[in-house]
Design a protein around this motif. Structure first.
Motif, PDB file in Angstrom:
ATOM      1  N   ALA A  39     -15.628   0.602 -10.014  1.00 59.85           N
ATOM      2  CA  ALA A  39     -16.685   1.230 -10.806  1.00 59.85           C
ATOM      3  C   ALA A  39     -18.021   0.592 -10.416  1.00 59.85           C
ATOM      4  CB  ALA A  39     -16.409   1.037 -12.291  1.00 59.85           C
ATOM      5  N   GLU A  40     -19.105   1.188 -10.862  1.00 64.10           N
ATOM      6  CA  GLU A  40     -20.427   0.660 -10.524  1.00 64.10           C
ATOM      7  C   GLU A  40     -20.645  -0.748 -11.058  1.00 64.10           C
ATOM      8  OE1 GLU A  40     -23.709   3.236 -11.229  1.00 64.10           O
ATOM      9  OE2 GLU A  40     -22.690   4.954 -10.329  1.00 64.10           O
ATOM     10  N   ASP A  41     -19.958  -1.100 -12.145  1.00 64.80           N
ATOM     11  CA  ASP A  41     -20.130  -2.448 -12.706  1.00 64.80           C
ATOM     12  C   ASP A  41     -19.228  -3.486 -12.035  1.00 64.80           C
ATOM     13  OD1 ASP A  41     -17.633  -1.807 -13.684  1.00 64.80           O
ATOM     14  OD2 ASP A  41     -18.164  -2.050 -15.799  1.00 64.80           O
ATOM     15  N   GLY A  42     -18.471  -3.073 -10.981  1.00 65.19           N
ATOM     16  CA  GLY A  42     -17.644  -4.011 -10.231  1.00 65.19           C
ATOM     17  C   GLY A  42     -16.221  -4.140 -10.721  1.00 65.19           C
ATOM     18  N   THR A  43     -15.862  -3.417 -11.763  1.00 67.87           N
ATOM     19  CA  THR A  43     -14.491  -3.469 -12.256  1.00 67.87           C
ATOM     20  C   THR A  43     -13.639  -2.433 -11.522  1.00 67.87           C
ATOM     21  OG1 THR A  43     -14.963  -1.893 -14.026  1.00 67.87           O
ATOM     22  CG2 THR A  43     -15.202  -4.241 -14.557  1.00 67.87           C
ATOM     23  N   VAL A  44     -12.342  -2.690 -11.478  1.00 65.09           N
ATOM     24  CA  VAL A  44     -11.414  -1.757 -10.848  1.00 65.09           C
ATOM     25  C   VAL A  44     -11.134  -0.637 -11.841  1.00 65.09           C
ATOM     26  CG1 VAL A  44      -9.107  -1.475  -9.881  1.00 65.09           C
ATOM     27  CG2 VAL A  44     -10.393  -3.567  -9.431  1.00 65.09           C
ATOM     28  N   CYS A  45     -11.388   0.605 -11.429  1.00 64.22           N
ATOM     29  CA  CYS A  45     -11.184   1.725 -12.354  1.00 64.22           C
ATOM     30  C   CYS A  45      -9.989   2.598 -11.975  1.00 64.22           C
ATOM     31  CB  CYS A  45     -12.450   2.569 -12.474  1.00 64.22           C
ATOM     32  SG  CYS A  45     -12.967   3.362 -10.954  1.00 64.22           S
ATOM     33  N   ASP A  46      -9.433   2.401 -10.762  1.00 64.28           N
ATOM     34  CA  ASP A  46      -8.265   3.181 -10.369  1.00 64.28           C
ATOM     35  C   ASP A  46      -7.556   2.437  -9.245  1.00 64.28           C
ATOM     36  OD1 ASP A  46      -6.404   5.200 -10.226  1.00 64.28           O
ATOM     37  OD2 ASP A  46      -7.752   6.681  -9.347  1.00 64.28           O
ATOM     38  N   THR A  47      -6.227   2.447  -9.276  1.00 62.36           N
ATOM     39  CA  THR A  47      -5.450   1.792  -8.220  1.00 62.36           C
ATOM     40  C   THR A  47      -4.294   2.689  -7.792  1.00 62.36           C
ATOM     41  OG1 THR A  47      -3.966   0.667  -9.776  1.00 62.36           O
ATOM     42  CG2 THR A  47      -5.937  -0.539  -9.082  1.00 62.36           C
ATOM     43  N   PHE A  48      -3.836   2.459  -6.583  1.00 61.94           N
ATOM     44  CA  PHE A  48      -2.665   3.147  -6.059  1.00 61.94           C
ATOM     45  C   PHE A  48      -1.908   2.141  -5.208  1.00 61.94           C
ATOM     46  CE2 PHE A  48      -0.447   5.306  -2.627  1.00 61.94           C
ATOM     47  CZ  PHE A  48       0.229   6.313  -3.291  1.00 61.94           C
ATOM     48  N   THR A  49      -0.608   2.017  -5.453  1.00 58.74           N
ATOM     49  CA  THR A  49       0.237   1.125  -4.667  1.00 58.74           C
ATOM     50  C   THR A  49       1.547   1.833  -4.388  1.00 58.74           C
ATOM     51  OG1 THR A  49      -0.710  -0.803  -5.764  1.00 58.74           O
ATOM     52  CG2 THR A  49       1.343  -1.151  -4.590  1.00 58.74           C
ATOM     53  N   HIS A  50       1.967   1.790  -3.128  1.00 55.67           N
ATOM     54  CA  HIS A  50       3.258   2.372  -2.763  1.00 55.67           C
ATOM     55  C   HIS A  50       3.836   1.534  -1.627  1.00 55.67           C
ATOM     56  CE1 HIS A  50       6.377   5.371  -2.296  1.00 55.67           C
ATOM     57  NE2 HIS A  50       6.177   5.332  -0.989  1.00 55.67           N
ATOM     58  N   LYS A  51       5.110   1.216  -1.732  1.00 61.20           N
ATOM     59  CA  LYS A  51       5.787   0.453  -0.691  1.00 61.20           C
ATOM     60  C   LYS A  51       7.102   1.152  -0.391  1.00 61.20           C
ATOM     61  CE  LYS A  51       7.256  -4.239   0.431  1.00 61.20           C
ATOM     62  NZ  LYS A  51       7.364  -5.624  -0.047  1.00 61.20           N
ATOM     63  N   CYS A  52       7.397   1.314   0.911  1.00 56.75           N
ATOM     64  CA  CYS A  52       8.669   1.931   1.270  1.00 56.75           C
ATOM     65  C   CYS A  52       9.232   1.245   2.509  1.00 56.75           C
ATOM     66  CB  CYS A  52       8.528   3.428   1.485  1.00 56.75           C
ATOM     67  SG  CYS A  52       7.494   3.884   2.864  1.00 56.75           S
ATOM     68  N   GLN A  53      10.547   1.284   2.595  1.00 57.34           N
ATOM     69  CA  GLN A  53      11.232   0.675   3.733  1.00 57.34           C
ATOM     70  C   GLN A  53      11.461   1.727   4.799  1.00 57.34           C
ATOM     71  OE1 GLN A  53      14.927  -1.271   2.830  1.00 57.34           O
ATOM     72  NE2 GLN A  53      15.084  -2.147   4.864  1.00 57.34           N
ATOM     73  N   LEU A  54      11.096   1.370   6.033  1.00 56.13           N
ATOM     74  CA  LEU A  54      11.354   2.261   7.155  1.00 56.13           C
ATOM     75  C   LEU A  54      12.785   2.049   7.638  1.00 56.13           C
ATOM     76  CD1 LEU A  54       8.031   1.748   9.116  1.00 56.13           C
ATOM     77  CD2 LEU A  54       8.693   3.736   7.767  1.00 56.13           C
ATOM     78  N   PRO A  55      13.412   3.071   8.191  1.00 51.12           N
ATOM     79  CA  PRO A  55      14.770   2.919   8.717  1.00 51.12           C
ATOM     80  C   PRO A  55      14.820   1.845   9.813  1.00 51.12           C
ATOM     81  CG  PRO A  55      14.213   5.233   8.505  1.00 51.12           C
ATOM     82  CD  PRO A  55      12.959   4.462   8.254  1.00 51.12           C
ATOM     83  N   GLU A  56      16.004   1.273  10.013  1.00 50.51           N
ATOM     84  CA  GLU A  56      16.151   0.160  10.945  1.00 50.51           C
ATOM     85  C   GLU A  56      15.853   0.531  12.389  1.00 50.51           C
ATOM     86  OE1 GLU A  56      19.677  -2.166  10.599  1.00 50.51           O
ATOM     87  OE2 GLU A  56      19.470  -2.384   8.442  1.00 50.51           O
ATOM     88  N   ASP A  57      15.987   1.814  12.752  1.00 51.38           N
ATOM     89  CA  ASP A  57      15.722   2.195  14.141  1.00 51.38           C
ATOM     90  C   ASP A  57      14.257   2.561  14.404  1.00 51.38           C
ATOM     91  OD1 ASP A  57      15.794   4.587  12.749  1.00 51.38           O
ATOM     92  OD2 ASP A  57      16.811   5.684  14.338  1.00 51.38           O
ATOM     93  N   THR A  58      13.357   2.142  13.515  1.00 49.27           N
ATOM     94  CA  THR A  58      11.931   2.377  13.688  1.00 49.27           C
ATOM     95  C   THR A  58      11.356   1.369  14.680  1.00 49.27           C
ATOM     96  OG1 THR A  58      11.718   3.142  11.402  1.00 49.27           O
ATOM     97  CG2 THR A  58       9.706   2.434  12.488  1.00 49.27           C
ATOM     98  N   ASP A  59      10.494   1.864  15.571  1.00 51.30           N
ATOM     99  CA  ASP A  59       9.765   0.979  16.478  1.00 51.30           C
ATOM    100  C   ASP A  59       8.566   0.426  15.694  1.00 51.30           C
ATOM    101  OD1 ASP A  59       8.228  -0.276  18.379  1.00 51.30           O
ATOM    102  OD2 ASP A  59       8.003   1.476  19.665  1.00 51.30           O
ATOM    103  N   PRO A  60       8.567  -0.866  15.320  1.00 52.45           N
ATOM    104  CA  PRO A  60       7.506  -1.391  14.448  1.00 52.45           C
ATOM    105  C   PRO A  60       6.115  -1.359  15.087  1.00 52.45           C
ATOM    106  CG  PRO A  60       8.908  -3.169  15.236  1.00 52.45           C
ATOM    107  CD  PRO A  60       9.550  -1.886  15.664  1.00 52.45           C
ATOM    108  N   LEU A  61       6.043  -1.342  16.408  1.00 48.41           N
ATOM    109  CA  LEU A  61       4.742  -1.319  17.075  1.00 48.41           C
ATOM    110  C   LEU A  61       4.157   0.082  17.175  1.00 48.41           C
ATOM    111  CD1 LEU A  61       5.434  -3.885  19.926  1.00 48.41           C
ATOM    112  CD2 LEU A  61       4.347  -4.276  17.714  1.00 48.41           C
ATOM    113  N   SER A  62       4.910   1.086  16.761  1.00 42.41           N
ATOM    114  CA  SER A  62       4.444   2.466  16.874  1.00 42.41           C
ATOM    115  C   SER A  62       3.865   3.012  15.572  1.00 42.41           C
ATOM    116  CB  SER A  62       5.602   3.372  17.317  1.00 42.41           C
ATOM    117  OG  SER A  62       6.527   3.537  16.254  1.00 42.41           O
TER     118      SER A  62
END
Length: 80
Positions: A39-62
């Motif tokens: 917000a304009e006063d420096g406080t957090v007014c909205d957040t979004f968090t999401h975490k998911c696991q990629l399958p084991e055969d994922t190329d992590p550098l891609s």
């Protein structure tokens, strides 16, 4: 996580945030999306968090992400 051909895809609606407010990180086959709107006063007014696991055969550098004009974050990673 959706498989599409030789890639995996994660999609998130972050349309209420500006691009500098969005942080995408990867670690140990996990993708984390974090976003905070200040917000304009420096406080957090909205957040979004999401975490998911990629399958084991994922190329992590891609792992890459794209933010569409409509505010959809598309994270893609190739399969090995």
């Amino acid at each position: 996580v959706r498989a599409q051909g030789d890639t995996y895809q994660v999609v998130a609606d972050v349309s209420q945030f500006e691009p500098p407010d969005i942080v995408v990180t990867t670690s140990n086959c996990y993708v984390a999306i974090q976003a905070e709107k200040m917000a304009e006063d420096g406080t957090v007014c909205d957040t979004f968090t999401h975490k998911c696991q990629l399958p084991e055969d994922t190329d992590p550098l891609s792992v890459s992400c794209t933010l569409t004009e409509t505010g959809t974050l598309v994270i893609t990673a190739r399969r090995r």
